[in-house]
Design a protein around this motif. Sequence first.
Motif: not given
Length: 362
Positions: A157-165, A177-178
């Motif tokens: 989930a964190n990976y996807m949030i980072v990708s979105r940002f 987050i990363l």
Amino acid sequence: MPMNLVIQKKRKELGFTQEQVAEYLNVSIPAVSKWEKGITCPDFSLLAPLARFLKIDLNTLCCFHENMSQQEISLFCKEIETIARTSGIAKSFESAKQKIHEYPHDETLLQCLTFQLDGLLTLSGLPPEERRPYDEIILIWYRRLTESKDDKITNSANYMIVSRFIRQGDYDRAQEILDMMPDKTDITSGMADKLMLQVLIYQHQGKAEKAAKDLQNALLMAINKVQLLLYKMVDAELAAGETQAAKSISKKSSQMTELFDLWRYNAFVAPLQVAGAERNADECIRLLQKMLSAMLAPWDMSKSPLYCRIAKPPSDSRQMLSAILSEMEQDSAYDFLREHKDFHPLITKYKMLAAESNPPRE
């Protein structure tokens, strides 16, 4: 199972009528009927006596430990895909939200639906202003997943949030987050050895088919990662002004397609990156023609000895084709191509093919 069905099922199992439930709890019969239909829920003060009357605990009544099976989740995800294709992205989100409301503590369901709808939204071709409310829902669901006690769910989930940002250009929040995420090498450092040991066990047990299937899965995951790395390396070299290095890497990326029996579409991704960076309109149009044509022939994994044991039925790529055509029409990255004589006819041609029920393969 949602609360309304729990009440109805347990009442019938015990042989009670709605009237008896209503009398015990001092409520009206229509109130009990509405509970069982899912129109309303019992008042908080009634939950404990209702659970005692039905001879169940509160966790069972409120579905706190109730989760869908993996098979049920898979079937529902297929249903969501069908709804998105036939009725639109809005209907698919409505159905997903209703199911998540029914199973509020099922993290596997939430994860599968969030990832699936994120992908469907990407392929929808919706303009940014229409996508925004759906993006906000997806982000809320990802944030819920980051609170999971399961590290795999939290990290993905964190990976996807980072990708979105990153896509939004919000690099500070992405980095924040990363920095909190564990190093990827720490997560996977023992996986290769574990796989080899598992394969060795299967071979000693005479389970060669299982060993081959596990190895094919691992190979596909590794190849997908290598391919993504090559795409990113092309971007990095182009940004550094090293065009020749980018071209060399691009060529190797294309060669992977034939070497590893990949979808022919992949052969044109990296070369298109280079041609776009050089603003070579003729080469871009040539590559786009080949890429769009390749999309009309879905990848048949069953024909490859590398993936035949893990092959899935070829998927319909017309939705992805429509999304790419929409991007070509709207994305400023394609502005330099808009004056080319073949650009708009190319879009028109493949829009027609994408709309056909059985588009011809070229």
